[in-house]
Design a protein around this motif. Structure first.
Motif, mmCIF file in Angstrom:
data_model
loop_
_atom_site.group_PDB
_atom_site.id
_atom_site.type_symbol
_atom_site.label_atom_id
_atom_site.label_comp_id
_atom_site.label_asym_id
_atom_site.label_seq_id
_atom_site.Cartn_x
_atom_site.Cartn_y
_atom_site.Cartn_z
ATOM 1 N N LEU A 1 -0.148 -3.588 2.546
ATOM 2 C CA LEU A 1 -0.513 -4.322 1.964
ATOM 3 C C LEU A 1 -2.117 -4.767 1.887
ATOM 4 O O LEU A 1 -2.401 -5.293 1.014
ATOM 5 C CB LEU A 1 0.258 -5.708 1.208
ATOM 6 N N SER A 2 -2.141 -5.375 3.079
ATOM 7 C CA SER A 2 -3.465 -6.731 3.201
ATOM 8 C C SER A 2 -4.617 -5.402 4.212
ATOM 9 O O SER A 2 -6.025 -6.143 4.153
ATOM 10 C CB SER A 2 -3.332 -7.409 4.216
ATOM 11 N N ALA B 1 -4.799 -1.208 4.735
ATOM 12 C CA ALA B 1 -4.575 -0.014 4.533
ATOM 13 C C ALA B 1 -4.915 0.664 3.660
ATOM 14 O O ALA B 1 -5.951 -0.048 2.933
ATOM 15 C CB ALA B 1 -3.077 0.053 4.391
ATOM 16 N N PRO B 2 -6.010 1.505 3.613
ATOM 17 C CA PRO B 2 -6.786 2.101 3.331
ATOM 18 C C PRO B 2 -6.654 3.129 1.915
ATOM 19 O O PRO B 2 -6.155 4.169 1.946
ATOM 20 C CB PRO B 2 -7.927 3.094 4.230
ATOM 21 N N LEU B 3 -5.387 2.248 1.309
ATOM 22 C CA LEU B 3 -4.801 2.626 0.020
ATOM 23 C C LEU B 3 -6.235 2.416 -1.376
ATOM 24 O O LEU B 3 -6.489 1.715 -0.961
ATOM 25 C CB LEU B 3 -3.823 1.875 -0.455
ATOM 26 N N GLY B 4 -5.240 3.402 -1.947
ATOM 27 C CA GLY B 4 -5.329 3.166 -3.295
ATOM 28 C C GLY B 4 -5.464 2.636 -4.428
ATOM 29 O O GLY B 4 -5.587 2.079 -5.502
ATOM 30 N N VAL B 5 -3.866 2.615 -4.536
ATOM 31 C CA VAL B 5 -3.655 2.395 -5.232
ATOM 32 C C VAL B 5 -1.903 1.094 -4.783
ATOM 33 O O VAL B 5 -1.653 1.815 -4.652
ATOM 34 C CB VAL B 5 -2.375 3.190 -6.722
ATOM 35 N N ILE B 6 -1.253 0.353 -5.388
ATOM 36 C CA ILE B 6 -0.247 -0.338 -5.085
ATOM 37 C C ILE B 6 0.031 -0.539 -6.099
ATOM 38 O O ILE B 6 -0.041 -0.949 -7.293
ATOM 39 C CB ILE B 6 -0.325 -1.765 -4.354
ATOM 40 N N ASN B 7 1.807 -0.360 -6.247
ATOM 41 C CA ASN B 7 2.923 0.053 -7.705
ATOM 42 C C ASN B 7 4.064 -1.209 -7.012
ATOM 43 O O ASN B 7 4.547 -0.433 -6.344
ATOM 44 C CB ASN B 7 2.488 1.244 -8.444
ATOM 45 N N PHE B 8 3.980 -2.435 -7.755
ATOM 46 C CA PHE B 8 4.893 -2.864 -7.208
ATOM 47 C C PHE B 8 5.930 -2.805 -8.589
ATOM 48 O O PHE B 8 5.756 -3.605 -9.656
ATOM 49 C CB PHE B 8 4.228 -4.724 -6.231
ATOM 50 N N TRP B 9 7.465 -3.075 -8.156
ATOM 51 C CA TRP B 9 8.793 -2.888 -9.290
ATOM 52 C C TRP B 9 9.411 -4.197 -8.755
ATOM 53 O O TRP B 9 9.998 -3.684 -7.300
ATOM 54 C CB TRP B 9 9.179 -2.306 -9.020
ATOM 55 N N GLY B 10 8.898 -5.606 -9.510
ATOM 56 C CA GLY B 10 10.041 -6.333 -8.938
ATOM 57 C C GLY B 10 9.539 -7.535 -9.844
ATOM 58 O O GLY B 10 8.968 -8.140 -10.198
ATOM 59 N N GLY B 11 10.191 -8.817 -9.377
ATOM 60 C CA GLY B 11 9.743 -10.659 -9.592
ATOM 61 C C GLY B 11 9.755 -11.399 -8.522
ATOM 62 O O GLY B 11 9.376 -10.712 -7.442
ATOM 63 N N GLU B 12 10.096 -12.385 -9.285
ATOM 64 C CA GLU B 12 9.408 -13.666 -7.848
ATOM 65 C C GLU B 12 10.815 -13.509 -7.531
ATOM 66 O O GLU B 12 12.434 -13.505 -7.562
ATOM 67 C CB GLU B 12 9.207 -14.361 -9.068
ATOM 68 N N LYS C 1 -6.685 -9.377 -0.038
ATOM 69 C CA LYS C 1 -6.926 -9.444 1.046
ATOM 70 C C LYS C 1 -7.453 -8.498 1.993
ATOM 71 O O LYS C 1 -7.946 -8.418 2.395
ATOM 72 C CB LYS C 1 -6.263 -10.405 2.273
ATOM 73 N N ASN C 2 -6.677 -7.378 0.469
ATOM 74 C CA ASN C 2 -7.287 -6.123 1.261
ATOM 75 C C ASN C 2 -9.022 -5.159 1.224
ATOM 76 O O ASN C 2 -9.410 -5.275 -0.269
ATOM 77 C CB ASN C 2 -6.194 -5.114 0.287
ATOM 78 N N PRO C 3 -8.994 -4.992 2.484
ATOM 79 C CA PRO C 3 -10.743 -4.953 2.211
ATOM 80 C C PRO C 3 -10.936 -3.558 1.390
ATOM 81 O O PRO C 3 -12.473 -3.091 0.837
ATOM 82 C CB PRO C 3 -11.196 -4.744 3.416
#
Length: 484
Positions: free
Chosen positions: A221-222, A224-235, A247-249
């Motif tokens: 999450l904070s 890794a050299p990712l291009g897209v993060i897709n989260f499914w869920g709630g609080e 925080k992800n650079p």
């Protein structure tokens, strides 16, 4: 629950950490292993996005075909039992899930979804496409993509994961514990297809569970050299994950598919037995745990008409629910019966089944709903624990139905729900046309016939956005200067 051993799915170098989570033994991918996988981004994404789209789609369709063969000859019987234990759904519901996998992996459906989401010729997923006046565009993968899935249903994780792969992305999926075994079994089929295209798709995919205290999870999450993060869920997971992502650079795109629900509107002129059966089917399917499941309904008309319709719904629930039994515990049965008594005390009419394997409840209310007061007294009777339960509010006009939809997220009884995703209609054509704009302005994503609220057209966006556009970006090229 019987213990499950959950291993990751990944081609090549695998390093894992073993962890006991509940009754499950989980092998989580380590940070070095994930880092190695992500380091292949340039090579794999270039190769995938250069492959003809039809070959990518055919490979996905072949997975669905093999799945159906395995289903037909009994090779999925053990998986069926495993999902029955892990998800809490009946065997009949699991059978429906397994039968829908091939449709979710249908290449023609995926192609249509891409065509709807991308504003130009989908050949741009393979090469530059000229769209006139010397202007060209090329659609490229925005990944690597990290998909964090949730829920008991098997189908929702398949949709973003498959589209991410087809659009050329290096893809890492974290399923939920309850559907992990099913998701793993589906994508494991790619390894056995034996084609160059399947080999490349297999190299582009990793599947692993990560616990909330896993070192790999915050790394992804904070850092890794990712291009897209897709989260499914709630609080509370949504807020916690958001803090890490910010925080992800590498500043990956962050898309959230939050918790939503469904709503039904019926008017007196359309309150037929078929409308009652339609509502009952959508209540029973997945015990109202889908984002499209109707958890509240509005009846536009008289109390007498509403009472007659409610009786038809009860008869349909008895019929449909009998063939798809539900699981109940002594504790949940006690809470349900307490809620029913409370609702009667507050003046609502309550129809109920006393069959624990089909414990439906239909509540008829006029004026202010007493359900919020019930939740104050019985907080455990929240939307996630209300199964086969529908409150029908009797109102005098369609505008009141729209107001109920707007107010739903702020109600105590729907705490945790962002808003209404789907509205199923059983109304006259004139009313339907006038409702379209009002419902759209209320923030609803889907307006459908009541009969099949749970069904998705291949062309549909997902919660207001085309998934292919989440996972891609466009490169623009122009041959001629604008100022000639």
């Amino acid at each position: 629950m019987t213990a499950m051993a959950l291993s990751p799915l990944l081609r090549g170098y695998i390093e894992t950490t073993e962890k006991k989570i509940g009754s499950n033994v989980v092998q989580e991918l380590t940070v070095p292993c994930i880092s190695n996988f992500l380091s292949q981004k340039a090579e794999i994404q270039h190769s995938l996005s250069s492959m003809p789209l039809e070959k990518r789609l055919k490979t996905v369709s072949d997975v669905g075909k093999v799945w159906d063969e395995m289903l037909a000859d009994g090779r999925l019987n053990d998986l069926r039992e495993s999902l029955y234990r892990s998800t809490g759904y009946s065997l009949q519901m699991i059978d429906l899930e397994l039968s829908l996998v091939r449709s979710a992996l249908n290449g023609d459906h995926i192609r249509r979804n891409i065509e709807t989401a991308l504003p130009c010729n989908i050949k741009c997923l393979e090469s530059f496409v000229d769209f006139g006046d010397g202007e060209e565009t090329r659609c490229l993968p925005a990944g690597p993509v990290f998909i964090i899935s949730s829920g008991n249903s098997l189908i929702p994780p398949l949709i973003p994961t498959t589209i991410s792969l087809v659009t050329g992305n290096l893809t890492l999926l974290r399923p939920s514990l309850s559907n992990y075994a099913g998701v793993y079994a589906i994508y494991k089929i790619i390894d056995g297809l034996g084609t160059e295209e399947a080999d490349l798709l297999a190299r582009a995919l990793a599947i692993s569970y990560f616990s909330h205290d896993s070192p790999a999870f915050p790394y992804l999450l904070s850092e890794a050299p990712l291009g897209v993060i897709n989260f499914w869920g709630g609080e509370p997971a949504r807020t916690e994950i958001s803090k890490y992502v910010h925080k992800n650079p590498f500043h990956p795109r962050f898309y959230i598919n939050g918790p939503l629900t469904g709503f039904a509107i019926i008017d007196e002129g359309s309150a037929s037995e078929s409308a009652a059966m339609a509502l009952a089917k959508n209540i029973v399917l997945y015990d109202q745990q889908l984002c499209s499941s109707p958890t509240q309904a509005a009846f536009v008309g008289s109390m007498e008409g509403a009472s007659e319709f409610a009786k038809k719904v009860c008869a349909s629930l008895s019929s449909v629910g009998q063939s798809i039994p539900m699981k109940t515990t002594e504790g949940s049965a006690y809470v349900l019966e307490s809620a029913r008594r409370f609702l009667r005390f507050k003046g609502s009419t309550v129809f109920q089944s006393n069959d624990p394997s089909n414990a439906w409840t239909v509540v008829l209310s006029k004026g202010k709903s007493p359900l919020d007061d019930v939740i104050s007294a019985l907080p455990e009777f929240n939307i996630y624990n209300r199964r086969r339960f529908i409150e029908i509010s009797v109102i005098s006009n369609y505008e009141d139905a729209v107001d109920l939809i707007k107010a739903l997220p702020s109600r105590r009884a729907y705490r945790g729900i962002d808003k209404v995703q789907s509205v199923g209609l059983a109304v006259g054509e004139t009313a339907r046309k006038s409702l379209l704009e009002c419902l759209a302005a209320a923030g609803v994503f889907r307006i459908l016939p009541l009969e099949d609220m749970f069904m998705r057209s291949a062309a549909e966006p997902y919660d207001g956005i085309g998934i292919p556009s989440m996972f891609t970006y466009f490169v623009y090229a122009r041959e001629k200067p604008i100022l000639g």
